[in-house]
Design a protein around this motif. Structure first.
Motif, PDB file in Angstrom:
ATOM      1  N   ALA A   1      -2.847   0.967   7.337  1.00 17.75           N
ATOM      2  CA  ALA A   1      -1.443   1.234   7.664  1.00 17.75           C
ATOM      3  C   ALA A   1      -1.210   2.722   7.917  1.00 17.75           C
ATOM      4  CB  ALA A   1      -0.547   0.744   6.525  1.00 17.75           C
ATOM      5  N   ALA A   2      -1.824   3.569   7.093  1.00 17.44           N
ATOM      6  CA  ALA A   2      -1.654   5.011   7.254  1.00 17.44           C
ATOM      7  C   ALA A   2      -2.223   5.489   8.583  1.00 17.44           C
ATOM      8  CB  ALA A   2      -2.327   5.751   6.102  1.00 17.44           C
ATOM      9  N   GLY A   3      -3.345   4.906   8.999  1.00 16.72           N
ATOM     10  CA  GLY A   3      -3.932   5.264  10.287  1.00 16.72           C
ATOM     11  C   GLY A   3      -3.002   4.934  11.434  1.00 16.72           C
ATOM     12  N   TRP A   4      -2.353   3.776  11.351  1.00 16.95           N
ATOM     13  CA  TRP A   4      -1.412   3.362  12.399  1.00 16.95           C
ATOM     14  C   TRP A   4      -0.213   4.313  12.463  1.00 16.95           C
ATOM     15  CZ3 TRP A   4       3.645   1.931  13.073  1.00 16.95           C
ATOM     16  CH2 TRP A   4       3.954   1.248  14.254  1.00 16.95           C
ATOM     17  N   ILE A   5       0.386   4.583  11.300  1.00 20.01           N
ATOM     18  CA  ILE A   5       1.547   5.478  11.247  1.00 20.01           C
ATOM     19  C   ILE A   5       1.185   6.859  11.770  1.00 20.01           C
ATOM     20  CG2 ILE A   5       3.150   6.659   9.691  1.00 20.01           C
ATOM     21  CD1 ILE A   5       2.959   4.174   7.863  1.00 20.01           C
ATOM     22  N   ASP A   6       0.055   7.374  11.318  1.00 26.06           N
ATOM     23  CA  ASP A   6      -0.341   8.725  11.695  1.00 26.06           C
ATOM     24  C   ASP A   6      -0.608   8.838  13.196  1.00 26.06           C
ATOM     25  OD1 ASP A   6      -0.739  11.238  10.272  1.00 26.06           O
ATOM     26  OD2 ASP A   6      -2.762  11.192  11.094  1.00 26.06           O
ATOM     27  N   ALA A   7      -1.171   7.804  13.789  1.00 22.27           N
ATOM     28  CA  ALA A   7      -1.474   7.832  15.218  1.00 22.27           C
ATOM     29  C   ALA A   7      -0.207   7.794  16.057  1.00 22.27           C
ATOM     30  CB  ALA A   7      -2.374   6.659  15.595  1.00 22.27           C
ATOM     31  N   VAL A   8       0.805   7.065  15.588  1.00 19.47           N
ATOM     32  CA  VAL A   8       2.038   6.936  16.361  1.00 19.47           C
ATOM     33  C   VAL A   8       2.856   8.212  16.318  1.00 19.47           C
ATOM     34  CG1 VAL A   8       4.232   5.691  16.567  1.00 19.47           C
ATOM     35  CG2 VAL A   8       2.126   4.439  16.095  1.00 19.47           C
ATOM     36  N   VAL A   9       3.064   8.740  15.106  1.00 16.12           N
ATOM     37  CA  VAL A   9       3.974   9.887  15.012  1.00 16.12           C
ATOM     38  C   VAL A   9       3.635  10.847  13.874  1.00 16.12           C
ATOM     39  CG1 VAL A   9       5.685   8.875  13.454  1.00 16.12           C
ATOM     40  CG2 VAL A   9       6.448  10.398  15.304  1.00 16.12           C
TER      41      VAL A   9
ATOM     42  N   GLY B   1       2.369  11.608   9.680  1.00 17.59           N
ATOM     43  CA  GLY B   1       2.944  11.235   8.394  1.00 17.59           C
ATOM     44  C   GLY B   1       2.180  10.170   7.637  1.00 17.59           C
ATOM     45  N   GLY B   2       0.985   9.814   8.093  1.00 18.14           N
ATOM     46  CA  GLY B   2       0.204   8.800   7.389  1.00 18.14           C
ATOM     47  C   GLY B   2      -0.159   9.208   5.972  1.00 18.14           C
ATOM     48  N   GLY B   3      -0.282  10.509   5.741  1.00 15.55           N
ATOM     49  CA  GLY B   3      -0.603  10.996   4.404  1.00 15.55           C
ATOM     50  C   GLY B   3       0.453  10.685   3.372  1.00 15.55           C
ATOM     51  N   LEU B   4       1.704  10.458   3.825  1.00 15.94           N
ATOM     52  CA  LEU B   4       2.777  10.087   2.906  1.00 15.94           C
ATOM     53  C   LEU B   4       2.479   8.763   2.211  1.00 15.94           C
ATOM     54  CD1 LEU B   4       5.895  10.928   5.108  1.00 15.94           C
ATOM     55  CD2 LEU B   4       5.057  12.201   3.143  1.00 15.94           C
ATOM     56  N   LEU B   5       1.726   7.910   2.872  1.00 19.22           N
ATOM     57  CA  LEU B   5       1.331   6.622   2.288  1.00 19.22           C
ATOM     58  C   LEU B   5      -0.021   6.725   1.615  1.00 19.22           C
ATOM     59  CD1 LEU B   5       1.522   3.544   1.900  1.00 19.22           C
ATOM     60  CD2 LEU B   5       0.589   3.292   4.211  1.00 19.22           C
ATOM     61  N   LEU B   6      -0.998   7.329   2.299  1.00 21.79           N
ATOM     62  CA  LEU B   6      -2.382   7.276   1.832  1.00 21.79           C
ATOM     63  C   LEU B   6      -2.614   8.087   0.560  1.00 21.79           C
ATOM     64  CD1 LEU B   6      -5.139   6.132   2.429  1.00 21.79           C
ATOM     65  CD2 LEU B   6      -5.602   8.099   3.890  1.00 21.79           C
ATOM     66  N   LEU B   7      -2.089   9.304   0.501  1.00 21.98           N
ATOM     67  CA  LEU B   7      -2.349  10.154  -0.663  1.00 21.98           C
ATOM     68  C   LEU B   7      -1.736   9.598  -1.949  1.00 21.98           C
ATOM     69  CD1 LEU B   7      -3.622  12.653  -1.836  1.00 21.98           C
ATOM     70  CD2 LEU B   7      -1.628  13.979  -1.121  1.00 21.98           C
ATOM     71  N   PRO B   8      -0.467   9.171  -1.962  1.00 23.50           N
ATOM     72  CA  PRO B   8       0.069   8.578  -3.198  1.00 23.50           C
ATOM     73  C   PRO B   8      -0.689   7.343  -3.647  1.00 23.50           C
ATOM     74  CG  PRO B   8       1.858   9.150  -1.703  1.00 23.50           C
ATOM     75  CD  PRO B   8       0.581   9.312  -0.936  1.00 23.50           C
ATOM     76  N   VAL B   9      -1.129   6.518  -2.687  1.00 26.37           N
ATOM     77  CA  VAL B   9      -1.891   5.318  -3.048  1.00 26.37           C
ATOM     78  C   VAL B   9      -3.225   5.705  -3.681  1.00 26.37           C
ATOM     79  CG1 VAL B   9      -3.099   3.309  -2.109  1.00 26.37           C
ATOM     80  CG2 VAL B   9      -0.785   3.826  -1.342  1.00 26.37           C
ATOM     81  N   LEU B  10      -3.868   6.731  -3.145  1.00 28.97           N
ATOM     82  CA  LEU B  10      -5.118   7.210  -3.747  1.00 28.97           C
ATOM     83  C   LEU B  10      -4.882   7.737  -5.163  1.00 28.97           C
ATOM     84  CD1 LEU B  10      -6.984   9.039  -0.836  1.00 28.97           C
ATOM     85  CD2 LEU B  10      -7.964   7.291  -2.323  1.00 28.97           C
ATOM     86  N   LEU B  11      -3.823   8.499  -5.338  1.00 30.88           N
ATOM     87  CA  LEU B  11      -3.523   9.061  -6.657  1.00 30.88           C
ATOM     88  C   LEU B  11      -3.263   7.958  -7.677  1.00 30.88           C
ATOM     89  CD1 LEU B  11      -1.245  12.039  -5.580  1.00 30.88           C
ATOM     90  CD2 LEU B  11      -3.515  12.216  -6.614  1.00 30.88           C
ATOM     91  N   LEU B  12      -2.639   6.862  -7.221  1.00 29.12           N
ATOM     92  CA  LEU B  12      -2.363   5.745  -8.115  1.00 29.12           C
ATOM     93  C   LEU B  12      -3.598   4.866  -8.339  1.00 29.12           C
ATOM     94  CD1 LEU B  12       1.148   4.622  -6.785  1.00 29.12           C
ATOM     95  CD2 LEU B  12       0.661   5.700  -8.993  1.00 29.12           C
ATOM     96  N   GLY B  13      -4.413   4.708  -7.309  1.00 28.88           N
ATOM     97  CA  GLY B  13      -5.525   3.778  -7.371  1.00 28.88           C
ATOM     98  C   GLY B  13      -6.754   4.296  -8.085  1.00 28.88           C
TER      99      GLY B  13
END
Length: 260
Positions: A18-26, A28-40
């Motif tokens: 999902a983060a790859g898709w968001i980041d490619a379009v506009v 901001g993918g890190g807004l999803l990927l980094l918090p998920v990594l920190l939690l996971g």
């Protein structure tokens, strides 16, 4: 591979997609990927390892999106690389200063800027919908190198979240690009900044390479799909996603500032 469950690995991979898709379009993918990594990741995992793994994953998806854009749309690769080199320098400076500077005072200012940007985009429906009328002038190139390169690169090193979105907005405004071309250019710039950051994290031994390699496959798929989606749907679609990401970024910063 860190000691995490199969369910967590699957969720991390889906987040990378999902983060790859968001980041490619506009961006901001890190807004999803980094918090998920920190939690996971396990609680004892240093934050630097989450940051380093995030960069190792993101650079693969960003590179895939950049290649897709370059093949399907007109991108001034030479200009994008010049901006990227400036962004690399700015990011390094920001990262150097970040250790001795509190960024908390800057977050409310960033929120105000983002809300102003959102209002501008909403009130100017034509923003980023018209293609560039000709090659960029020398003044526009210098402004892009200064603002999108040094300025946003500095922000990336100092704070980070939303860098790709800021790049798209700045490139659209300064170079008078449509949003699709601006997204394509931003991907090349992001490749430069991600490469520099990843090299630093790798040198520090702060990358979980096995997990990053697995997540990168999904991030690459998401990035490639996102680029194809943006090219197919056009600037109007990118505009909607842009506003969504801007409001998500504001909400994220507000949460970290006052609720976390």
């Amino acid at each position: 591979m860190p000691d995490i469950s199969l369910t967590t690995v699957v969720l991390l991979c889906l987040a990378a997609l999902a983060a790859g898709w968001i980041d490619a379009v506009v961006g901001g993918g890190g807004l999803l990927l980094l918090p998920v990594l920190l939690l996971g990741l396990p609680a004892h995992t240093p934050a630097a390892h989450a940051l380093g793994t995030n960069k190792a994953v993101a650079i693969v998806g960003t590179s895939g999106a950049a290649v897709t854009y370059a093949r399907r749309t007109r991108v001034d690769v030479r200009l994008a690389v010049r901006i990227g080199i400036a962004a690399l320098a700015g990011s390094s400076t920001g990262a150097f200063l970040a250790a001795g500077m509190s960024t908390e005072v800057l977050k409310p200012l960033i929120m105000v800027v983002l809300l102003g940007v959102a209002a501008f985009v909403i009130l100017r429906p034509a923003f980023g919908t018209a293609p560039a009328t000709g090659p960029a002038t020398r003044r526009q190139v210098l402004a892009a190198i200064g603002l999108a390169g040094l300025g946003i690169g500095f922000y990336d090193g100092l704070i980070g979240p939303g860098t790709g979105t800021f790049l798209v907005l700045t490139l659209t405004a300064v170079l008078h690009l449509d949003l699709v071309t601006a997204s394509a250019t931003a991907k090349i710039v992001n490749c430069c900044t991600n490469a520099g950051a990843l090299a630093m994290f790798a040198w520090q031994g702060a990358v979980l390479w096995q997990l990053a390699a697995l997540m990168a496959v999904f991030n690459l798929a998401g990035g490639t799909l996102g680029a194809h989606t943006a090219l197919k749907k056009g600037s109007g679609f990118v505009r909607v996603v842009l506003l969504t990401v801007v409001f998500a970024l504001v909400a994220n910063i507000a949460y970290e500032q006052w609720l976390a």
